[in-house]
Design an enzyme around this catalytic site. Structure first.
Site, PDB file in Angstrom:
ATOM      1  N   GLN A  13       2.410   1.727  -3.435  1.00  0.00           N
ATOM      2  CA  GLN A  13       1.437   2.304  -4.361  1.00  0.00           C
ATOM      3  C   GLN A  13       1.251   3.795  -4.082  1.00  0.00           C
ATOM      4  OE1 GLN A  13      -0.160   1.401  -7.043  1.00  0.00           O
ATOM      5  NE2 GLN A  13      -1.569   3.143  -7.158  1.00  0.00           N
ATOM      6  N   GLU A  14       1.300   4.174  -2.825  1.00  0.00           N
ATOM      7  CA  GLU A  14       1.096   5.574  -2.448  1.00  0.00           C
ATOM      8  C   GLU A  14       2.302   6.448  -2.795  1.00  0.00           C
ATOM      9  OE1 GLU A  14      -1.422   7.169  -1.362  1.00  0.00           O
ATOM     10  OE2 GLU A  14      -2.844   5.657  -0.679  1.00  0.00           O
ATOM     11  N   SER A  15       3.501   5.982  -2.458  1.00  0.00           N
ATOM     12  CA  SER A  15       4.679   6.870  -2.519  1.00  0.00           C
ATOM     13  C   SER A  15       5.917   6.259  -3.141  1.00  0.00           C
ATOM     14  CB  SER A  15       5.037   7.308  -1.099  1.00  0.00           C
ATOM     15  OG  SER A  15       5.473   6.182  -0.332  1.00  0.00           O
TER      16      SER A  15
ATOM     17  N   TYR B 147      -6.224   1.646  -8.299  1.00  0.00           N
ATOM     18  CA  TYR B 147      -5.467   1.683  -7.046  1.00  0.00           C
ATOM     19  C   TYR B 147      -5.488   0.314  -6.362  1.00  0.00           C
ATOM     20  CZ  TYR B 147      -4.460   3.135  -2.184  1.00  0.00           C
ATOM     21  OH  TYR B 147      -3.945   3.268  -0.916  1.00  0.00           O
TER      22      TYR B 147
ATOM     23  N   ILE C 129       0.853  -1.194   0.000  1.00  0.00           N
ATOM     24  CA  ILE C 129       0.000   0.000   0.000  1.00  0.00           C
ATOM     25  C   ILE C 129       0.886   1.240   0.000  1.00  0.00           C
ATOM     26  CG2 ILE C 129      -1.687   1.338   1.330  1.00  0.00           C
ATOM     27  CD1 ILE C 129      -2.728  -1.401   2.394  1.00  0.00           C
TER      28      ILE C 129
END
Length: 486
Positions: free
Chosen positions: A312-314, A439, A309
């Site tokens: 995927q975010e950063s 996402y 996660i």
């Protein structure tokens, strides 16, 4: 790899009609003990399978896999204990069936007419195409006429039957060899590692292995879509077959089969070599700096899922900042961070702790009717989109006669949240639902890569340690002043 083209209604109807047709041949009606009676008397359903991420695998003694879960549900349906019997190759599977050492084969086996001489088939539960693979960077063959190297397939596989047919009908010069020692998965891995020129595999397994071995490339489809099915012993007794048909019909009717297919196959369709290669490189070079923090703060969430996660975010960049102002490894908004007690969003530990707490709060907030193993996907959609917009997607699903508690149904409605035809009637209005869809799918793909890649590393480390230990026995260390034989 695509889903079976038949509608689930059609499958259920066919199953019901077949079950009725088989009724006269069920042995207990004639006082005989049939296959089903034997299984129930034993209290065990013996299922032979092959280890593979898609079919059956274990992590920390926890089994998983499409075939495993389906077999477990069938055993529960029959009211007996499931006994899994792993085998190394397909020949061993059918030998076990011939010798009455197993009740059925659940191993991602493609329907094959030649096998009907030895076994019966159950209903199909998904479909695949057979594909020829090569290592990326080598010349890509466009047909069997272009092959310049060795083709090896697993002994007893449906690929052998396919190659025989092609040699007889279209490619008389086609040659190949079969391997008894290597499974289909191992042969695919050898191609990816450059140890073998070509092999055949099924599209579902290939798609999953590409997440771990991105060098594995598809040259061309060898067959159209073919059904994958269980096999069990040839017999005039239809009791086990009838029970299987009833079971599948029930799974289709309540949506369980579709949800199981979504769990294992719903996210593997598209493959991006550069993205996968970049992610695997980050696992080696960046993840070690933060792994202890993911493990520390994951709570009830698998730390590997929390890690992907964050990727995927950063992309595991603690200084990441978006144009909208979200920051840090978990890309928290200022408002969310304040509510979680996160004072410094670019501090890796604070960000990971805050993101984990927020995700767990979302999971607890979800309606209790959502199945446990699907709650995380709803929570992730809410994490990305906002809880209210996720609820809008559930309402759209219900209004269209879908199941609002089924991720496979709800995820298909997420893109509708940005379409004028739908969002004016929603409670929370317009939302970039297509982004939430991508996402969650990306996170699921990264999870496959991370789990599989770490398992491969552990396996290789264990093999290396075993070799070192064996070498140590052969070449004992001799201290100063000592000699062998003293």
């Amino acid at each position: 790899m695509t889903r079976i083209k038949l509608s689930y209604f059609t499958i259920g109807l066919v199953a019901l009609l077949l079950a009725l047709a088989l009724w006269p041949n069920i042995p207990w009606r004639n006082g005989q003990e049939g296959q089903l009676d034997q299984i129930k008397a034993r209290g065990e359903l013996r299922v032979s399978t092959i280890s593979s991420p898609l079919i059956y695998s274990t992590e920390k003694d926890t089994p998983s896999g499409f075939d495993y879960e389906l077999a477990k549900r069938f055993a529960d349906y029959l009211g007996v204990k499931l006994v899994i019997i792993p085998h190394h190759n397909i020949d061993d599977l059918f030998d076990a069936l011939d010798n009455d050492d197993t009740d059925l084969l659940a191993a991602g086996l493609i329907y094959n007419r030649e096998r009907l001489n030895r076994a019966r088939t159950g209903p199909a539960y998904y479909s695949v195409s057979q594909q020829l693979v090569y290592r990326l960077g080598s010349p890509r063959p466009k047909s069997f006429s272009d092959l310049k190297g060795q083709v090896v397939v697993a002994s007893g596989s449906a690929h052998m039957t396919t190659l025989k047919r092609l040699k007889q009908t279209k490619y008389p010069e086609l040659n190949w060899s079969s391997s008894v020692d290597k499974s289909g998965k191992e042969l695919l891995e050898q191609v990816a590692e450059g140890k073998l020129d070509y092999t055949l595999g099924d599209s579902a397994t290939i798609a999953l292995l590409q997440r771990i071995h991105p060098q594995l490339a598809v040259a061309f489809d060898v067959t159209d879509e073919e059904p994958v099915t269980w096999y069990f012993k040839q017999s005039d007794d239809d009791s086990l077959y009838a029970a299987m048909l009833d079971f599948y019909s029930e799974m289709v009717e309540d949506g369980s089969l579709a949800r199981l297919e979504e769990k294992y196959l719903g996210h593997v369709g598209s493959f991006d070599y550069v993205d996968t290669k970049t992610f695997l490189s980050a696992i080696d070079n960046v993840l070690p700096s933060y792994q202890h923090l993911f493990e520390k703060h994951a709570g009830d969430i698998d730390w590997k899922l929390l890690a992907v996660i964050a990727y995927q975010e950063s992309h595991w960049n603690p200084q990441a900042t978006s144009p909208t102002g979200v920051r840090g490894l978990m890309m928290l908004t200022r408002v969310t961070a304040d509510g979680l007690g996160v004072k410094d969003r670019v501090d890796p530990e604070e960000s990971i702790r805050g993101g984990a707490i927020y995700l767990q709060r979302l999971m607890k907030k979800l309606p209790e009717t959502i199945p446990e193993d699907e709650r995380i996907w709803f929570a992730l959609a809410a994490y990305n989109l906002g809880y209210g917009h996720m609820l809008d997607a559930r309402r759209l699903t219900k209004n269209q006669n879908g199941n609002p508690d089924s991720w496979v149904d709800v995820k298909m409605r997420l893109p509708m949240l940005s379409q004028k035809r739908y969002y004016p009637s929603t409670t929370y209005g317009y939302a970039r639902g297509h982004e939430a869809y991508n996402y969650v799918e990306n996170i699921r793909r990264y999870q496959v890569s991370l789990v599989g890649y770490l398992q491969e590393k552990e396996k290789k480390a264990a093999q290396h340690a075993a070799i070192e230990a064996e070498l140590g026995k052969s070449n004992p260390v001799v201290g100063p002043g000592w000699s062998i034989g003293d």
